[in-house]
Design a protein around this motif. Structure first.
Motif, PDB file in Angstrom:
ATOM      1  N   TYR A 217       0.832  -1.215   0.000  1.00  0.00           N
ATOM      2  CA  TYR A 217       0.000   0.000   0.000  1.00  0.00           C
ATOM      3  C   TYR A 217       0.864   1.261   0.000  1.00  0.00           C
ATOM      4  O   TYR A 217       0.566   2.244  -0.685  1.00  0.00           O
ATOM      5  CB  TYR A 217      -0.925  -0.008   1.216  1.00  0.00           C
ATOM      6  CG  TYR A 217      -1.881   1.172   1.252  1.00  0.00           C
ATOM      7  CD1 TYR A 217      -3.007   1.201   0.441  1.00  0.00           C
ATOM      8  CD2 TYR A 217      -1.622   2.263   2.097  1.00  0.00           C
ATOM      9  CE1 TYR A 217      -3.871   2.278   0.465  1.00  0.00           C
ATOM     10  CE2 TYR A 217      -2.473   3.350   2.122  1.00  0.00           C
ATOM     11  CZ  TYR A 217      -3.610   3.350   1.306  1.00  0.00           C
ATOM     12  OH  TYR A 217      -4.450   4.424   1.322  1.00  0.00           O
ATOM     13  N   LYS A 222      -2.385   1.061  -3.377  1.00  0.00           N
ATOM     14  CA  LYS A 222      -3.464   0.090  -3.544  1.00  0.00           C
ATOM     15  C   LYS A 222      -3.376  -0.957  -2.440  1.00  0.00           C
ATOM     16  O   LYS A 222      -2.281  -1.413  -2.096  1.00  0.00           O
ATOM     17  CB  LYS A 222      -3.382  -0.600  -4.908  1.00  0.00           C
ATOM     18  CG  LYS A 222      -3.552   0.345  -6.082  1.00  0.00           C
ATOM     19  CD  LYS A 222      -3.417  -0.400  -7.405  1.00  0.00           C
ATOM     20  CE  LYS A 222      -3.570   0.559  -8.588  1.00  0.00           C
ATOM     21  NZ  LYS A 222      -3.410  -0.149  -9.888  1.00  0.00           N
ATOM     22  N   ASN A 228      -1.493  -7.006  -7.107  1.00  0.00           N
ATOM     23  CA  ASN A 228      -2.535  -6.071  -7.518  1.00  0.00           C
ATOM     24  C   ASN A 228      -3.200  -6.462  -8.836  1.00  0.00           C
ATOM     25  O   ASN A 228      -3.825  -5.641  -9.490  1.00  0.00           O
ATOM     26  CB  ASN A 228      -1.943  -4.663  -7.646  1.00  0.00           C
ATOM     27  CG  ASN A 228      -1.406  -4.157  -6.329  1.00  0.00           C
ATOM     28  OD1 ASN A 228      -1.914  -4.502  -5.261  1.00  0.00           O
ATOM     29  ND2 ASN A 228      -0.370  -3.334  -6.372  1.00  0.00           N
ATOM     30  N   ASP A 261     -11.483   1.195 -12.023  1.00  0.00           N
ATOM     31  CA  ASP A 261     -12.211   0.395 -11.033  1.00  0.00           C
ATOM     32  C   ASP A 261     -12.798  -0.846 -11.700  1.00  0.00           C
ATOM     33  O   ASP A 261     -13.991  -0.920 -11.998  1.00  0.00           O
ATOM     34  CB  ASP A 261     -13.308   1.231 -10.394  1.00  0.00           C
ATOM     35  CG  ASP A 261     -13.891   0.552  -9.149  1.00  0.00           C
ATOM     36  OD1 ASP A 261     -13.491  -0.602  -8.884  1.00  0.00           O
ATOM     37  OD2 ASP A 261     -14.715   1.158  -8.471  1.00  0.00           O
TER      38      ASP A 261
END
Length: 446
Positions: A217, A222, A228, A261
């Motif tokens: 992160y 993220k 990821n 997204d």
């Protein structure tokens, strides 16, 4: 002769067991080593991502968070110790694969009492073609299968903490294992022990993974368990353009969605196109059984090895065509030099393994070279394919006719089948279930 057998019977049972396990390891190692000595392939596709990530981690201390770090970290550790030859990494795969067979033998002994069925199950574990073919690849399945089998064996010995440690490490290699404790909880343990098992398992997993999640992160912004790439993989298998398997078209579909997204797009697909989901799932399962790579090669392991080789020679036209299609011409010129006597570009034997792997990975996307497919390899690939189909069909028939067995061994293939249908179809993603599927096919009816 009778004297020898009498002496063998006098040995303590644990020594007999050790000798059998050493024999199984030796046969498995020998079979896999023979394969390695006859196949000269390089890390390409996902294998190159793991290999280059390990190379970057060992030399620069940097890591690509898009890919699971576990397998790359193991390779990087050996690179740090001065071991950098591709052959030695493949040999490491052979050791992991052979140890997996030994653990599989122990699991067979736990569940199967019939000696003939035991021998057949272990024989399949030793000689199952895809287990052999994958040793020359740099895909993470070989290490993951070892860790998954080890964790499972420790579980049936009721060594819960050690099992959770094995599972925590396996999640670094393939995050798909994250929900396996939930499956084991409801299938293997009585109701009064489930909470304890779940708390212990996930506490240990979090101890291992929280530092990495925090670092991930901090570096990427993220929040990811291991890597990821989860939303991307989930999206490729779940959008209105999905074909049922992982392919270039699926990758191109991402560009049709401008937002980052991807999880939101997957949710929107499930809520909007829910009537198409059963059809998509059936397409994925049919691809598992009857996958059709192009050009056709029956076995995933054989196909990847064939297309991961470097041609010994390139024509001048091929060399020039490749030169226009790759970004780094220095790699091409490092690997191939013009031999004026034969008027061909020949492979430079002195080029290092990483440069050759980079060249092989670039070459596979150019579409310029026609790879040589030997008849022996194609025959092996057909045997592998039909054995895959047979094992899966037998297991599905057992589920239909005998019902779902309430033992964790029987549920592991179902678990991987569910995740296979959630993401996208490629046989390698179901491969970790195969050892459990082999043993499960020899379980008695009750």
């Amino acid at each position: 002769m009778n004297f020898i057998f009498d002496k063998f019977k006098l040995l303590p049972s644990y020594l007999i067991q050790i000798r059998i396990e050493l024999f199984i390891f030796f046969i498995s190692f020998l079979v896999r080593l023979i394969w390695l000595l006859n196949i000269d392939s390089y890390p390409t596709l996902d294998g190159y991502a793991y290999y280059s990530n390990a190379y970057s981690l060992a030399n620069d201390g940097k890591v690509d968070f898009y890919w699971p770090v576990g397998y790359s970290a193991i390779l990087a550790l050996f690179m740090k110790l001065g071991i950098s030859k591709l052959f030695y990494f493949k040999l490491l795969n052979v050791i992991f694969s052979s140890l997996s067979v030994v653990i599989g033998y122990k699991i067979v002994n736990h569940y199967i009492q019939n000696s003939v069925k035991r021998i057949l199950a272990v024989f399949l574990l030793v000689f199952y073609p895809e287990f052999i073919f994958f040793n020359s690849l740099f895909w993470s399945e070989t290490v993951f299968i070892f860790l998954l089998l080890l964790s499972f064996y420790l579980l049936i010995l009721n060594k819960i903490k050690l099992s959770a440690i094995g599972l925590a490490i396996s999640i670094f290699v393939k995050p798909i294992a994250i929900l396996i404790p939930v499956v084991f909880c409801f299938i293997h343990f009585p109701s009064n022990q489930r909470r304890y098992f779940l708390v212990i398992s996930y506490t240990i997993i979090l101890i291992f993974h929280l530092p990495w999640m925090g670092f991930n992160y901090q570096q990427t912004g993220k929040l990811g368990l291991v890597s990821n790439n989860g939303p991307t993989n989930l999206f490729i298998g779940n959008n209105q353009y999905a074909t049922g398997h992982y392919d270039e078209e699926g990758l191109r579909n991402i560009s049709k969605f401008p937002t980052d997204d991807l999880k939101k797009n997957v949710f929107q697909f499930w809520t909007t196109y829910y009537q198409d989901i059963p059809l998509l799932v059936s397409k994925k399962i049919s691809y598992l059984l009857f996958g059709m790579p192009s050009p056709w090669i029956w076995s995933v392991g054989i196909g990847t090895n064939v297309y991961s080789q470097l041609p010994r020679y390139l024509t001048i036209d091929e060399f020039q065509a490749i030169k226009t299609k790759i970004k780094n011409n220095n790699i091409l010129e490092s690997c191939y030099q013009l031999n004026e006597k034969i008027n061909l570009y020949s492979l430079n034997a002195s080029a290092d393994d990483y440069t050759k792997a980079t060249m092989a990975n670039n070459l596979i996307f150019t579409g310029v070279v026609t790879y040589k497919r030997e008849n022996q390899l194609l025959l092996l690939s057909e045997v592998a394919f039909f054995l895959n189909v047979l094992l899966i069909l037998v297991f599905l028939m057992k589920v239909v006719y005998f019902g779902i067995r309430r033992i964790p061994l029987f549920f592991v293939p179902i678990y991987f089948l569910v995740f296979y249908c959630f993401f996208f179809g490629d046989f390698r993603f179901f491969l970790p279930a195969i050892p459990f599927l082999i043993i499960g096919n020899f379980l008695p009816k009750k």
